[in-house]
Write a protein that holds these residues in place. Sequence first.
Motif, mmCIF file in Angstrom:
data_model
loop_
_atom_site.group_PDB
_atom_site.id
_atom_site.type_symbol
_atom_site.label_atom_id
_atom_site.label_comp_id
_atom_site.label_asym_id
_atom_site.label_seq_id
_atom_site.Cartn_x
_atom_site.Cartn_y
_atom_site.Cartn_z
ATOM 1 N N GLY A 187 21.248 40.983 39.465
ATOM 2 C CA GLY A 187 20.915 41.688 38.237
ATOM 3 C C GLY A 187 22.059 42.531 37.728
ATOM 4 N N LEU A 188 22.801 43.143 38.650
ATOM 5 C CA LEU A 188 23.964 43.932 38.237
ATOM 6 C C LEU A 188 24.980 43.037 37.543
ATOM 7 C CD1 LEU A 188 25.703 46.514 38.248
ATOM 8 C CD2 LEU A 188 26.555 45.804 40.502
ATOM 9 N N SER A 189 25.216 41.846 38.075
ATOM 10 C CA SER A 189 26.168 40.930 37.455
ATOM 11 C C SER A 189 25.722 40.567 36.041
ATOM 12 C CB SER A 189 26.307 39.663 38.307
ATOM 13 O OG SER A 189 27.291 38.807 37.776
ATOM 14 N N ALA A 190 24.418 40.307 35.863
ATOM 15 C CA ALA A 190 23.906 39.974 34.533
ATOM 16 C C ALA A 190 24.064 41.150 33.578
ATOM 17 C CB ALA A 190 22.436 39.569 34.641
ATOM 18 N N ALA A 191 23.845 42.373 34.069
ATOM 19 C CA ALA A 191 23.963 43.566 33.225
ATOM 20 C C ALA A 191 25.408 43.820 32.811
ATOM 21 C CB ALA A 191 23.398 44.779 33.966
ATOM 22 N N LEU A 192 26.332 43.617 33.735
ATOM 23 C CA LEU A 192 27.748 43.838 33.417
ATOM 24 C C LEU A 192 28.247 42.789 32.431
ATOM 25 C CD1 LEU A 192 29.055 44.688 36.997
ATOM 26 C CD2 LEU A 192 29.007 46.253 35.044
ATOM 27 N N ALA A 193 27.775 41.552 32.573
ATOM 28 C CA ALA A 193 28.221 40.482 31.683
ATOM 29 C C ALA A 193 27.599 40.583 30.302
ATOM 30 C CB ALA A 193 27.890 39.127 32.312
ATOM 31 N N ASN A 194 26.423 41.194 30.190
ATOM 32 C CA ASN A 194 25.727 41.314 28.911
ATOM 33 C C ASN A 194 25.159 42.728 28.778
ATOM 34 O OD1 ASN A 194 24.287 41.047 26.554
ATOM 35 N ND2 ASN A 194 22.718 39.685 27.408
ATOM 36 N N PRO A 195 25.941 43.667 28.269
ATOM 37 C CA PRO A 195 25.484 45.065 28.166
ATOM 38 C C PRO A 195 24.266 45.257 27.275
ATOM 39 C CG PRO A 195 27.876 44.904 27.901
ATOM 40 C CD PRO A 195 27.347 43.507 27.856
ATOM 41 N N ASP A 196 23.931 44.277 26.431
ATOM 42 C CA ASP A 196 22.760 44.399 25.559
ATOM 43 C C ASP A 196 21.464 43.998 26.258
ATOM 44 O OD1 ASP A 196 24.237 45.270 23.335
ATOM 45 O OD2 ASP A 196 24.767 43.205 22.817
ATOM 46 N N ALA A 197 21.558 43.461 27.444
ATOM 47 C CA ALA A 197 20.368 43.003 28.158
ATOM 48 C C ALA A 197 19.583 44.171 28.740
ATOM 49 C CB ALA A 197 20.762 42.041 29.273
ATOM 50 N N THR A 198 18.279 43.983 28.857
ATOM 51 C CA THR A 198 17.407 44.905 29.578
ATOM 52 C C THR A 198 17.046 44.263 30.909
ATOM 53 O OG1 THR A 198 16.466 45.823 27.551
ATOM 54 C CG2 THR A 198 15.198 46.120 29.579
ATOM 55 N N LEU A 199 17.263 44.986 31.988
ATOM 56 C CA LEU A 199 17.066 44.430 33.327
ATOM 57 C C LEU A 199 15.795 44.950 33.984
ATOM 58 C CD1 LEU A 199 19.083 42.484 34.866
ATOM 59 C CD2 LEU A 199 20.040 43.632 32.856
ATOM 60 N N THR A 200 15.133 44.053 34.706
ATOM 61 C CA THR A 200 14.058 44.436 35.614
ATOM 62 C C THR A 200 14.405 43.916 37.003
ATOM 63 O OG1 THR A 200 12.331 44.397 33.912
ATOM 64 C CG2 THR A 200 11.614 44.220 36.205
ATOM 65 N N PHE A 201 14.417 44.811 37.975
ATOM 66 C CA PHE A 201 14.648 44.459 39.375
ATOM 67 C C PHE A 201 13.306 44.568 40.094
ATOM 68 C CE2 PHE A 201 18.577 46.053 37.687
ATOM 69 C CZ PHE A 201 19.591 45.306 38.289
ATOM 70 N N THR A 202 12.890 43.518 40.763
ATOM 71 C CA THR A 202 11.598 43.567 41.444
ATOM 72 C C THR A 202 11.680 42.924 42.823
ATOM 73 O OG1 THR A 202 9.236 42.977 41.286
ATOM 74 C CG2 THR A 202 10.825 41.427 40.329
ATOM 75 N N ASP A 203 10.978 43.528 43.758
ATOM 76 C CA ASP A 203 10.943 43.034 45.137
ATOM 77 C C ASP A 203 9.697 43.620 45.791
ATOM 78 O OD1 ASP A 203 11.717 42.600 48.060
ATOM 79 O OD2 ASP A 203 13.554 41.913 47.086
ATOM 80 N N GLU A 204 9.217 42.970 46.834
ATOM 81 C CA GLU A 204 8.065 43.530 47.551
ATOM 82 C C GLU A 204 8.495 44.526 48.620
ATOM 83 O OE1 GLU A 204 6.144 42.862 50.647
ATOM 84 O OE2 GLU A 204 7.799 41.935 51.711
ATOM 85 N N SER A 205 9.800 44.673 48.822
ATOM 86 C CA SER A 205 10.351 45.619 49.791
ATOM 87 C C SER A 205 10.751 46.920 49.104
ATOM 88 C CB SER A 205 11.579 45.000 50.474
ATOM 89 O OG SER A 205 12.392 45.995 51.074
ATOM 90 N N TYR A 206 10.224 48.027 49.600
ATOM 91 C CA TYR A 206 10.595 49.338 49.061
ATOM 92 C C TYR A 206 12.076 49.614 49.293
ATOM 93 C CZ TYR A 206 5.629 50.434 48.467
ATOM 94 O OH TYR A 206 4.320 50.433 48.061
ATOM 95 N N GLN A 207 12.575 49.196 50.448
ATOM 96 C CA GLN A 207 13.989 49.409 50.759
ATOM 97 C C GLN A 207 14.879 48.607 49.807
ATOM 98 O OE1 GLN A 207 14.342 52.023 52.741
ATOM 99 N NE2 GLN A 207 14.775 51.227 54.779
#
Length: 385
Positions: free
Chosen positions: A255-275
């Motif tokens: 997700g970080l790579s996608a955000a850096l390549a496209n600053p206009d994008a809105t990111l959602t990071f999701t996982d079942e692990s709290y860590q």
Amino acid sequence: MNRLTTSQGAYDLARFPEHPRDPFRAWDAADEYLLRQLEDPDAAAPVDLSGTVVVVGDRWGALTTVLADHRPVQITDSYLAQRATLANLARNGDDADRVRLLSARDTPPDRIDVLLVRVPKSLALLEDQLHRLAPSVHAGTVVIGTGMVKEIHTSTLKLFERILGPTRTSLAVKKARLIFCTPDPDRTSAPSPWPYRYELPGDVGAVSGRTVTNHAGIFCAERLDIGTRFFLNHLPARTGPDHVVDLGCGNGVLGLSAALANPDATLTFTDESYQAVASAEATFRDNMPADAKADFVVGDGLADLAPGSVDLVLNNPPFHSHLATTDATARNMFHAARTALRQGGELWVVGNRHLGYHTQLRRTFGNCVIVAGDPKFVVLRAVKR
């Protein structure tokens, strides 16, 4: 669903999410061995469960459900384990308020009288958990760990010994073993080494040279795994206000790579692990401007996102559930991605070539193309038509 029979009664238990074709039970021989130890009426020193009972790493809530009369505190890194616990309590007629559910990120109780530890697959997660729990145990705390024989190694016992106190193991029964630890209140140990940070190599696209944060227990916490490394060099080049989801985000490097390549994008990071989600958020905040847009969601895949609201899903799905090899998690992720994507939205997946994800993606989306491949990995793209 299967029935676990103990001296205290019989319990109908299932994993979460529950599937009729799921071949795996919500407990194993290690859970049974621990419960027999607690229930043994002939034990020289029966375990007193009247104080604060803490259950760590209960995989699908079996231990917590059986011990519900003692109002245990459950500590887990898994959102799905919490949901399984609540579902199993309900199906056996217990109220959720009889137990206290904490994540691995939460502060444990101030005092622990009985500490029951289901040994996790990750030695790093065990290390971090024991460091967090150590201030709450006392000389009289009963500490019992449990796991299958192949999960308990000399390094496992050394962690209990170094952080809590003298440790020994039981004989093996049905390929399971118990760990008995006697807390030493005078013992001091070095602080937890977690979280761990490292700098990414210089040949992984937009994130080259960036520093990532890894809390204990996430996949490949000490280095960049080779599948993700391959994926980073074949991510789609997109511009504009896309909604991009890093599904099963781990430390969030995709997700970080996608955000850096496209600053206009809105990111959602999701996982079942709290860590994992804590790692992804730290990684994102350390490498992006303060006003960068992102959401960080601990949950069941994409269940919290509105259908048809996503433009791009990036996914490196796991193919293990604890010690079991299964494609069930990947299948669930692919179906959830199709629901969350808008028409024309894309799911990009990296996976080991031998797993054959292209077949499942064609069943789910009606299409799939190989974007890139090497002898070990393939990057696949499926489009919602």
